[in-house]
Design a protein around this motif. Structure first.
Motif, PDB file in Angstrom:
ATOM      1  N   LEU A  47      -5.895 -38.315 -29.231  1.00 27.08           N
ATOM      2  CA  LEU A  47      -5.344 -37.531 -28.181  1.00 27.08           C
ATOM      3  C   LEU A  47      -6.494 -37.598 -27.048  1.00 27.08           C
ATOM      4  O   LEU A  47      -6.346 -37.803 -25.868  1.00 27.08           O
ATOM      5  CB  LEU A  47      -5.406 -35.854 -28.526  1.00 27.08           C
ATOM      6  CG  LEU A  47      -4.398 -35.212 -27.719  1.00 27.08           C
ATOM      7  CD1 LEU A  47      -3.214 -35.889 -27.686  1.00 27.08           C
ATOM      8  CD2 LEU A  47      -4.330 -33.604 -28.431  1.00 27.08           C
ATOM      9  N   LEU A 105      -5.821 -39.180 -23.179  1.00 26.79           N
ATOM     10  CA  LEU A 105      -6.336 -38.237 -22.135  1.00 26.79           C
ATOM     11  C   LEU A 105      -7.325 -39.016 -21.119  1.00 26.79           C
ATOM     12  O   LEU A 105      -7.100 -38.979 -19.968  1.00 26.79           O
ATOM     13  CB  LEU A 105      -6.444 -36.923 -22.313  1.00 26.79           C
ATOM     14  CG  LEU A 105      -5.452 -36.065 -22.246  1.00 26.79           C
ATOM     15  CD1 LEU A 105      -4.705 -35.795 -23.501  1.00 26.79           C
ATOM     16  CD2 LEU A 105      -5.920 -34.605 -21.560  1.00 26.79           C
ATOM     17  N   PHE A 152      -5.330 -42.187 -19.865  1.00 29.56           N
ATOM     18  CA  PHE A 152      -4.179 -42.052 -18.938  1.00 29.56           C
ATOM     19  C   PHE A 152      -4.158 -40.795 -17.940  1.00 29.56           C
ATOM     20  O   PHE A 152      -3.654 -41.114 -16.815  1.00 29.56           O
ATOM     21  CB  PHE A 152      -3.089 -41.828 -19.839  1.00 29.56           C
ATOM     22  CG  PHE A 152      -2.633 -43.130 -20.271  1.00 29.56           C
ATOM     23  CD1 PHE A 152      -1.963 -44.453 -19.875  1.00 29.56           C
ATOM     24  CD2 PHE A 152      -2.835 -43.312 -22.082  1.00 29.56           C
ATOM     25  CE1 PHE A 152      -1.896 -45.463 -20.495  1.00 29.56           C
ATOM     26  CE2 PHE A 152      -2.733 -44.640 -22.384  1.00 29.56           C
ATOM     27  CZ  PHE A 152      -2.106 -45.747 -21.831  1.00 29.56           C
ATOM     28  N   ILE A 153      -4.781 -39.867 -18.161  1.00 27.64           N
ATOM     29  CA  ILE A 153      -4.543 -38.568 -17.068  1.00 27.64           C
ATOM     30  C   ILE A 153      -6.104 -37.966 -16.973  1.00 27.64           C
ATOM     31  O   ILE A 153      -6.139 -36.956 -17.688  1.00 27.64           O
ATOM     32  CB  ILE A 153      -3.622 -37.618 -17.618  1.00 27.64           C
ATOM     33  CG1 ILE A 153      -3.272 -37.476 -19.019  1.00 27.64           C
ATOM     34  CG2 ILE A 153      -2.523 -37.818 -16.568  1.00 27.64           C
ATOM     35  CD1 ILE A 153      -2.193 -36.371 -19.117  1.00 27.64           C
ATOM     36  N   THR A 210      -8.054 -31.706 -15.641  1.00 30.20           N
ATOM     37  CA  THR A 210      -8.939 -30.778 -16.676  1.00 30.20           C
ATOM     38  C   THR A 210      -8.193 -29.627 -17.274  1.00 30.20           C
ATOM     39  O   THR A 210      -8.304 -29.043 -18.069  1.00 30.20           O
ATOM     40  CB  THR A 210     -10.077 -30.311 -16.176  1.00 30.20           C
ATOM     41  OG1 THR A 210      -9.547 -30.045 -14.890  1.00 30.20           O
ATOM     42  CG2 THR A 210     -11.279 -31.497 -15.937  1.00 30.20           C
ATOM     43  N   PHE A 211      -7.092 -29.075 -16.052  1.00 29.63           N
ATOM     44  CA  PHE A 211      -6.461 -28.026 -16.645  1.00 29.63           C
ATOM     45  C   PHE A 211      -5.646 -28.449 -18.203  1.00 29.63           C
ATOM     46  O   PHE A 211      -5.721 -27.503 -18.963  1.00 29.63           O
ATOM     47  CB  PHE A 211      -5.172 -27.890 -15.534  1.00 29.63           C
ATOM     48  CG  PHE A 211      -4.128 -27.023 -15.885  1.00 29.63           C
ATOM     49  CD1 PHE A 211      -4.250 -25.729 -15.505  1.00 29.63           C
ATOM     50  CD2 PHE A 211      -3.045 -27.094 -16.287  1.00 29.63           C
ATOM     51  CE1 PHE A 211      -3.338 -24.742 -16.033  1.00 29.63           C
ATOM     52  CE2 PHE A 211      -1.813 -26.508 -16.142  1.00 29.63           C
ATOM     53  CZ  PHE A 211      -2.036 -25.156 -16.419  1.00 29.63           C
ATOM     54  N   LEU A 212      -5.244 -29.460 -18.004  1.00 25.16           N
ATOM     55  CA  LEU A 212      -4.252 -29.914 -19.308  1.00 25.16           C
ATOM     56  C   LEU A 212      -5.328 -30.031 -20.456  1.00 25.16           C
ATOM     57  O   LEU A 212      -4.792 -29.510 -21.608  1.00 25.16           O
ATOM     58  CB  LEU A 212      -3.648 -31.498 -18.907  1.00 25.16           C
ATOM     59  CG  LEU A 212      -2.505 -31.802 -19.610  1.00 25.16           C
ATOM     60  CD1 LEU A 212      -1.302 -30.810 -19.203  1.00 25.16           C
ATOM     61  CD2 LEU A 212      -1.822 -33.271 -19.219  1.00 25.16           C
ATOM     62  N   THR A 233      -7.665 -28.267 -20.770  1.00 28.07           N
ATOM     63  CA  THR A 233      -8.175 -26.989 -21.428  1.00 28.07           C
ATOM     64  C   THR A 233      -6.795 -26.424 -22.023  1.00 28.07           C
ATOM     65  O   THR A 233      -6.985 -25.642 -23.075  1.00 28.07           O
ATOM     66  CB  THR A 233      -8.547 -26.008 -20.002  1.00 28.07           C
ATOM     67  OG1 THR A 233      -9.504 -26.705 -19.280  1.00 28.07           O
ATOM     68  CG2 THR A 233      -8.901 -24.717 -20.767  1.00 28.07           C
ATOM     69  N   VAL A 234      -5.878 -26.558 -21.738  1.00 33.19           N
ATOM     70  CA  VAL A 234      -4.497 -25.972 -22.471  1.00 33.19           C
ATOM     71  C   VAL A 234      -4.505 -26.652 -23.822  1.00 33.19           C
ATOM     72  O   VAL A 234      -4.483 -25.752 -24.846  1.00 33.19           O
ATOM     73  CB  VAL A 234      -3.077 -26.427 -21.622  1.00 33.19           C
ATOM     74  CG1 VAL A 234      -2.104 -26.102 -22.872  1.00 33.19           C
ATOM     75  CG2 VAL A 234      -3.018 -25.983 -20.290  1.00 33.19           C
ATOM     76  N   LEU A 235      -4.871 -27.755 -24.099  1.00 36.60           N
ATOM     77  CA  LEU A 235      -4.773 -28.545 -25.338  1.00 36.60           C
ATOM     78  C   LEU A 235      -6.070 -27.851 -26.267  1.00 36.60           C
ATOM     79  O   LEU A 235      -5.948 -27.986 -27.412  1.00 36.60           O
ATOM     80  CB  LEU A 235      -4.909 -29.805 -25.260  1.00 36.60           C
ATOM     81  CG  LEU A 235      -3.885 -30.689 -24.775  1.00 36.60           C
ATOM     82  CD1 LEU A 235      -4.038 -31.898 -24.527  1.00 36.60           C
ATOM     83  CD2 LEU A 235      -2.854 -30.524 -25.906  1.00 36.60           C
ATOM     84  N   MET A 236      -7.091 -27.201 -25.697  1.00 36.03           N
ATOM     85  CA  MET A 236      -8.091 -26.531 -26.529  1.00 36.03           C
ATOM     86  C   MET A 236      -7.888 -25.239 -26.843  1.00 36.03           C
ATOM     87  O   MET A 236      -8.562 -24.707 -27.819  1.00 36.03           O
ATOM     88  CB  MET A 236      -9.377 -26.579 -25.580  1.00 36.03           C
ATOM     89  CG  MET A 236     -10.134 -28.135 -25.547  1.00 36.03           C
ATOM     90  SD  MET A 236     -11.331 -28.030 -24.427  1.00 36.03           S
ATOM     91  CE  MET A 236     -11.442 -29.574 -23.766  1.00 36.03           C
ATOM     92  N   ILE A 237      -7.034 -24.680 -26.332  1.00 33.93           N
ATOM     93  CA  ILE A 237      -6.689 -23.238 -26.572  1.00 33.93           C
ATOM     94  C   ILE A 237      -6.761 -22.788 -28.159  1.00 33.93           C
ATOM     95  O   ILE A 237      -7.286 -21.853 -28.551  1.00 33.93           O
ATOM     96  CB  ILE A 237      -5.432 -22.528 -26.001  1.00 33.93           C
ATOM     97  CG1 ILE A 237      -5.612 -22.604 -24.266  1.00 33.93           C
ATOM     98  CG2 ILE A 237      -4.852 -21.406 -26.341  1.00 33.93           C
ATOM     99  CD1 ILE A 237      -4.233 -22.393 -23.643  1.00 33.93           C
ATOM    100  N   PRO A 238      -5.980 -23.492 -29.012  1.00 34.06           N
ATOM    101  CA  PRO A 238      -5.803 -23.127 -30.433  1.00 34.06           C
ATOM    102  C   PRO A 238      -7.039 -22.828 -30.936  1.00 34.06           C
ATOM    103  O   PRO A 238      -7.306 -21.676 -31.764  1.00 34.06           O
ATOM    104  CB  PRO A 238      -5.182 -23.974 -31.043  1.00 34.06           C
ATOM    105  CG  PRO A 238      -4.385 -24.877 -30.018  1.00 34.06           C
ATOM    106  CD  PRO A 238      -5.150 -24.594 -28.667  1.00 34.06           C
ATOM    107  N   LEU A 247     -12.155 -31.757 -28.301  1.00 34.66           N
ATOM    108  CA  LEU A 247     -13.053 -31.382 -27.186  1.00 34.66           C
ATOM    109  C   LEU A 247     -14.500 -32.194 -27.294  1.00 34.66           C
ATOM    110  O   LEU A 247     -15.099 -32.882 -26.433  1.00 34.66           O
ATOM    111  CB  LEU A 247     -13.403 -29.995 -27.333  1.00 34.66           C
ATOM    112  CG  LEU A 247     -14.723 -29.537 -26.796  1.00 34.66           C
ATOM    113  CD1 LEU A 247     -14.398 -29.411 -24.962  1.00 34.66           C
ATOM    114  CD2 LEU A 247     -15.037 -28.000 -27.019  1.00 34.66           C
TER     115      LEU A 247
END
Lengths: 288, 308
Positions: free
Chosen positions: B109, B113, B116-117, B121-123, B125-130, B192
């Motif tokens: 992952l 990221l 490709f993107i 950074t917003f995305l 952070t979303v992926l780090m939430i769990p 991360l």
């Protein structure tokens, strides 16, 4: 002609790879977010709708009933406040002492290879599984009549966060150039002054990342709190939530409401500090 | 570096202030280290010594009865305790499978990221939430998803025409269910660390490699992986240490069942100490876990040169 088809084929391939990559990221996003959405959705449903077969993807009759139960009838606000106080206390103690120790280990010379030995020993204390130290810590706090106090939790959590903070700050300071501090000392500042006025401001991203991790770890901790605290005045949010899974009944609605509320501050916090998280780590700890 | 300052002779004398201040400045290297060392000594040496003392005794649940010295007896019990063997095997299976999956997914992952993107950074952070959520909330979320009667996972299985399962309640799927929940929570942690590692990669070797016509696969194996090696080592070390002490998820999701299929070492120690009221034996098992963890991590850190 031949080169053009080759060029075109590699372009198609590139577009295809890109599409596949976006698709993979999209799947990861959905898998990441769905469970959080699900607990949020359930927290707004009446019990009967939580048990509905097939499940309601969107709450049909949204209600705040479970929030009222959790935060007005039951002491979840109290638990959240306890969690907050314990997490902040632990973070302050761990970051202050950990930063000092990390700086000392990164910058000073010690006799007899102490530096290496002490760093290694500090790190090794982090390896102790919490379950191992629980019985002695219980007796320790019992002896000093500190069971069911928030200070006991702060002390216990510090034992787990301090090695981590020291280790992170040590590698962060090692990556900072030493010349600026040397210049400050030449200009007449003390060593302590050089640390306070020069090194510390430079280490801000590392400090932020360390503090964030300490806060998250202590806000979430479960096992030690389960053993050390039994009263409403001292129990933390994770224990409060677990208490609603009983042998006879699981209060899904109330648990979902409290669980979702436990996530909200952390998620907001994550977005506020996201910059520091990656920057602090990429300059510091991860380089070993 | 800073030789004169840390020796504290020439500079310290030129400083203003009283004798105490000068003394503090001269011994700064010890004073700055002292609080951490003292706190950790108090909070780790005491429990360790106590655990050792408890482990060589039989401790009755009745606090009025004296402790009975049994020497290595509690450790000998480990050899023939079938439940302990089950817990050990479960812990190993969990650690190996979960950490491998988390590592592969997290690295993949992060690479995706990063390539490709990069900007969003917003995305990230979303992926780090769990990984930031309370494990207890995670455990309860998954309990709700796995619920056999009204859980959403069985609804999806039904829609896809697949057989319904009891998930966390099924003998064969319970461990798998625990692993999935753990992977959900902790892949972001690897992600991360890998992102941070990728962000600090130097650019020049890649330019040189591209000039030499190296494929992106070759660049990945010959440049990215060697550069990331220290980060990978730390990520794996931290995850393995945490996986060995897994507790919350099992405590809430399965309670160790069904048929002990998810009984891991931490849970077994908890049961021995509190349900079977046998703290002496619990101490012996704890020491075993501590010993294995320290031996494993020390070996790993020496190998990866992490302690220097």
């Amino acid at each position: 002609m031949a080169t053009r088809t080759l060029h075109r084929r590699s372009r198609t391939k590139e577009v295809l790879t890109r599409l596949l990559a976006y698709l993979a990221i999209l799947v990861a996003l959905i898998l990441t977010l769905f469970p959080i959405y699900w607990i949020a959705a359930n927290s707004f449903k009446f019990d009967i709708d939580i048990f509905a077969v097939p499940p309601e993807w969107l709450p049909r009759n949204p209600t705040l009933k479970h929030y009222q139960e959790a935060f007005i009838q039951r002491p979840f606000l109290r638990y959240a406040l306890n969690s907050f106080l314990v997490a902040v206390g632990t973070t302050i103690v761990s970051v202050v002492f950990g930063t000092m120790a990390g700086y000392a280990l990164a910058r000073f010379h010690y006799p007899w290879q102490w530096r290496k030995q002490v760093s290694f020993w500090i790190l090794s204390t982090r390896m102790m599984p919490p379950i191992v130290s629980i019985i002695p810590l219980y007796l320790f706090f019992n002896y000093f009549q500190m069971l069911n106090t928030k200070s006991a939790l702060v002390i216990a959590y510090t034992a787990f966060n301090l090695p981590f903070a020291t280790w992170m700050m040590k590698s962060y300071f090692q990556d900072l150039p030493v010349e600026l501090e040397e210049a400050a000392v030449v200009d007449g500042d003390t060593r302590w002054g050089a640390f306070l006025h020069v090194a510390l401001p430079l280490a801000r991203p590392g400090l932020a990342a360390t503090a964030i991790f300490c806060l998250i770890i202590s806000w979430n901790e479960f096992l030690l709190s389960l053993i050390i605290t039994l009263t409403e005045q001292s129990q933390t949010l994770p224990i409060g939530i677990a208490g609603r899974v009983t042998q006879y009944n699981t209060y899904w609605g109330e648990i979902s409401a409290a669980g979702f509320m436990a996530c909200v501050p952390i998620v907001i916090f994550a977005f506020i500090v996201q910059k520091h998280l990656v920057r602090g780590l990429s300059l510091g700890a991860v380089k070993g | 570096m800073l030789k004169s300052a840390s020796d504290g002779t020439s500079t310290a004398q030129s400083q203003p202030g009283g004798g105490l201040e000068r003394w503090a400045e001269r011994h700064l290297r010890y004073l700055m280290l002292a609080p951490t060392v003292l706190i950790l000594l108090a909070l780790t040496i005491f429990p360790s010594l106590y655990m050792f003392y408890a482990a060589v005794h039989r401790i009755s649940p009745n606090p009025d009865l004296p402790w009975e010295f049994v020497g290595a007896g509690n450790f000998a019990r480990l050899l023939s305790d079938a439940q302990f063997h089950v817990a050990l095997r479960n812990t190993i299976v969990f650690t190996v499978v979960a950490v491998t999956a988390e590592f592969l997914l997290g690295l993949g992952l992060a690479l995706l990221l990063d390539k490709f993107i990069r900007r969003l950074t917003f995305l990230k952070t979303v992926l780090m939430i769990p990984m930031m959520l309370p494990p207890i909330a995670v455990a309860i979320t998954w309990k709700l998803i796995y619920e056999p009667q009204f859980g959403v996972l069985n609804e999806i299985m039904y829609r896809l025409g697949l057989p319904l399962q009891a998930w966390a309640g099924d003998v064969n799927l319970a461990m798998f269910s625990i692993i999935v929940a753990d992977v959900w929570q902790w892949t972001p942690f690897i992600f991360l660390l890998m992102l941070a590692g990728l962000a600090s990669l130097p650019v020049e070797p890649y330019e040189a490699a591209a000039l030499d016509g190296a494929s992106s696969w070759r660049q990945f194996w010959d440049l990215t992986i060697p550069f990331l090696k220290p980060v990978i080592a730390i990520a794996l070390l931290l995850r393995v240490m945490d996986a060995l002490r897994l507790f919350d998820l099992v405590f809430i999701l399965t309670g160790g069942g069904p048929a002990d299929r998810t009984k891991v070492l931490s849970l077994y120690i908890y049961q021995v100490a509190y349900r079977f009221a046998d703290p002496g034996y619990a101490a012996a098992i704890s020491l075993f876990v501590l010993f294995v963890t320290i031996v494993l991590s020390t070996w790993f850190m020496k190998r990866m040169r992490l302690a220097d």
